[in-house]
Scaffold this active site. Structure first.
Site, PDB file in Angstrom:
ATOM      1  N   SER A  84     -49.733   8.120 -62.596  1.00 12.78           N
ATOM      2  CA  SER A  84     -50.058   7.542 -63.894  1.00 12.78           C
ATOM      3  C   SER A  84     -50.378   6.063 -63.749  1.00 12.78           C
ATOM      4  O   SER A  84     -49.802   5.362 -62.909  1.00 12.78           O
ATOM      5  CB  SER A  84     -48.890   7.723 -64.864  1.00 12.78           C
ATOM      6  OG  SER A  84     -49.118   7.036 -66.079  1.00 12.78           O
ATOM      7  N   LYS A 107     -44.247   8.168 -61.969  1.00  7.49           N
ATOM      8  CA  LYS A 107     -44.697   9.533 -62.257  1.00  7.49           C
ATOM      9  C   LYS A 107     -45.583  10.033 -61.118  1.00  7.49           C
ATOM     10  O   LYS A 107     -46.489   9.335 -60.664  1.00  7.49           O
ATOM     11  CB  LYS A 107     -45.478   9.557 -63.568  1.00  7.49           C
ATOM     12  CG  LYS A 107     -45.815  10.955 -64.086  1.00  7.49           C
ATOM     13  CD  LYS A 107     -46.425  10.850 -65.492  1.00  7.49           C
ATOM     14  CE  LYS A 107     -46.635  12.224 -66.118  1.00  7.49           C
ATOM     15  NZ  LYS A 107     -47.808  12.889 -65.536  1.00  7.49           N
TER      16      LYS A 107
END
Length: 467
Positions: free
Chosen positions: A319, A325
Site C-alpha cells: 500500500s 500492508k
C-alpha cells in the site's frame, strides 16, 4: 535523400528503401495495418515456421525439377539464415494484418527472395532473376502456408509452456511433502467441513497443474496435421505432381517433427477447430491456476482478520498509504493472466467460427491471441513457481487453532467416544463457551496428544474394500 529502389506490383510502382530485404507487398502491408504493438518479427517461432516451410518447398520443387537448382539452393540458404535468427528485423508486417495472412506470407517471400538474390550476386529487387511469388512461393499459397506456420509456431512455443507448467506443478508437490503433517480444517461452501492436512491441499494443486500440463502437451500434437499442399482451397492446384509428399518429407526432416497432411485437405483449409481446441485447453489451464490462486489468497488472509493458515512471500509493500500492508500480488497477477486468457480464448473461438467457405482468413488474430496466451502462461507460471509457491510457509499454529475451534470436529470423535457422549460434549462446550476438544481433554476422555492422533487418523484416505 534516402536511397531507394523501384518495385512494381499490380497496383503500380513504389519506392522501397534500398537497405531492406522486404519489398513492395510488405511495404503496402506495413502502411495499411499499423494497428498493434507486435510485428511478425516479434514472434521468432512464427518466423522460423515460415522459413522452415519455404525451405522444404524449395527442396521439394528442386527435387521435382520445377525449380532451378541454383535458385533452390539460394532459397534454402536464405531460409537457413532466418532459422538461425538472422534478418528478423525485416519481418515488419503487423501481426494483426487484415489481409487474411497475405501480407505475412509475402513478407516472408520477399525477405527470402531478396536475401537469395544477394547470395546469387544480385541486388535486392531483381525479381527477373529470382521472384518472391514465382520461386519462393512456388507450389504454395497464403491459404495453406499461414495456417501451417501458425500451427508449427504454437507447437514450438508449447515446449516452453509445458516445461513451465511442470515447474509449477513440481513446486506445489514439494510444498505438499513439506506440509504433510500440518493439520487444518477442510472447507466446503466456505464453511468448516472435515480435518485434512495442508499437504493434501497442496497435493491436489500439484496434481491439477501436472494434469493440465499433460493435457496441453497432448493437445498440441494435433497441430502437426497441416493443410500445406492444399494451396488456395484444397485441390493442390498450382503445385507440381508429387509436391505434397516431398514437401512433408523435407519439412519433417528439417523440423525433426512428424508433420503430416490433413486427411481431407478441404477440411484442413476450411476449419480452424484445432486452434479453438488448443485455445480451450489453455483457457482451462488458466482457470485452474486462477482458482488455486484464489485459494491461496483466502488461506493467507491475515491471522487476526482472516484465516492465516499460510504465509505468502512478502515481495513488495502492499500500500502507498497503509504502512506494513503486504498484498498477495503474485496470486493476483496469475488471476489477471487467467482473465486475459479467457478473453483471448473468446477471440479465438469467434475467429474460428468466422471462417467463410473454403478458408478461414482470421489466422492473424488467432495467432496473435494464442501467442499472447502462451507467453502469459509460460512467464506467469515460472514467476509464480519461483517467487511465490517455492516460498510459501505454513502457519501451523494458526491452522491447528482453526481446526480445533471448529464444531465440525464432532463427527470425527463419534467412533471413538460414541454418538451420545459427543452430543453431550457439544452442548457443554457451547454452554461454557469452550472449544469442543478442550472439553474432551478437561473431562479426561482423551489427552491432547490422543486428540491430535484422532485428527491425523481422520485425514487418511479411505479406500473402498475389495469386492
Amino acid at each position: 535523400m534516402k536511397n531507394t529502389r523501384k518495385e512494381t506490383d499490380s497496383l503500380g510502382e513504389r519506392d522501397v528503401p534500398a537497405d531492406v530485404l522486404f519489398g513492395i507487398n510488405t511495404l503496402r502491408g506495413v502502411e495499411n495495418f499499423e494497428v498493434s504493438p507486435l510485428k511478425i518479427g516479434d514472434e521468432p517461432a512464427l518466423i522460423r515456421a515460415l522459413a522452415a516451410i519455404k525451405r522444404a518447398a524449395a527442396k521439394a520443387n528442386t527435387a521435382l525439377g520445377v525449380l532451378d537448382a541454383a535458385k533452390g539452393a539460394a532459397i534454402v540458404e536464405a531460409c537457413d539464415e532466418i532459422l538461425a535468427g538472422k534478418h528478423t528485423c525485416h519481418f515488419v508486417v503487423d501481426l494483426l494484418e487484415g489481409s487474411g495472412g497475405t501480407s505475412i506470407n509475402m513478407n516472408a517471400n520477399e525477405v527470402i527472395a531478396n536475401r537469395a538474390l544477394q547470395l546469387l550476386g544480385h541486388e535486392p529487387g531483381r525479381y527477373d532473376r529470382l521472384h518472391p511469388n514465382d520461386h519462393v512461393n512456388m507450389g504454395q499459397s497464403t491459404n495453406d502456408v499461414v495456417p501451417s506456420a501458425v500451427k508449427l509456431a504454437v507447437h514450438e512455443k508449447s515446449t516452453d509452456l509445458t516445461a513451465a507448467l511442470k515447474r509449477l506443478g513440481d513446486a506445489f508437490q514439494i510444498k505438499s511433502q513439506e506440509f504433510s503433517k500440518v493439520l487444518k480444517i477442510g472447507r466446503t461452501c466456505m464453511q468448516a467441513a472435515q480435518p485434512m492436512t495442508l499437504g493434501q491441499e497442496f497435493g491436489g494443486y500439484a496434481a491439477a497443474i501436472h494434469r493440465i500440463g499433460d493435457k496441453t502437451g497432448k493437445a498440441v500434437e494435433e497441430l502437426l496435421v497441416l493443410p500445406l499442399g492444399g494451396t488456395a482451397i484444397g485441390t493442390g492446384l498450382g503445385s507440381a505432381p508429387g509436391f505434397r509428399e516431398l514437401v512433408y518429407s523435407h519439412l519433417s526432416a528439417g523440423l525433426n517433427k512428424p508433420v503430416r497432411p490433413a486427411a481431407d485437405m478441404f477440411d484442413g483449409m476450411q476449419n480452424a477447430d484445432s486452434f479453438a481446441r488448443i485455445s480451450s485447453e489453455l483457457r482451462i489451464a488458466a482457470e485452474v491456476m486462477g482458482k488455486i490462486c484464489l485459494d491461496l489468497i483466502i488461506m493467507s488472509s491475515g491471522t487476526k482478520s482472516g484465516i492465516g493458515e499460510i504465509r505468502l512471500p512478502a515481495v513488495q509493500p502492499g500500500s502507498s498509504i497503509m504502512p506494513g500492508k503486504v498484498n498477495p500480488v503474485l496470486p493476483m497477477m496469475m488471476q489477471q493472466i487467467a482473465f486475459a486468457v479467457v478473453g483471448n480464448d473468446a477471440a479465438v473461438s469467434l475467429a474460428s467460427l468466422g471462417g467463410q467457405l473454403e478458408i478461414n482468413h482470421f489466422e492473424p488474430v488467432i495467432a496473435s491471441r494464442l501467442f499472447d496466451t502462451m507467453d502469459l502462461l509460460t512467464r506467469g507460471s515460472r514467476i509464480f513457481a519461483d517467487r511465490c509457491v517455492s516460498g510459501i510457509k505454513a502457519n501451523e499454529e494458526q491452522a491447528l487453532e482453526n481446526l480445533l475451534a471448529s464444531s465440525a470436529l464432532a463427527t470425527v470423535f463419534v467412533p471413538k467416544l460414541g454418538y451420545s457422549d459427543v452430543s453431550r460434549i457439544v452442548k457443554d462446550a457451547e454452554a461454557e463457551g469452550k472449544l469442543f476438544v478442550d472439553v474432551i481433554v478437561d473431562m479426561g476422555l482423551l489427552t491432547r496428544d490422543q486428540v491430535i492422533n484422532v485428527l491425523y487418523d481422520a485425514t487418511r484416505y479411505r479406500e473402498k474394500p475389495a469386492a
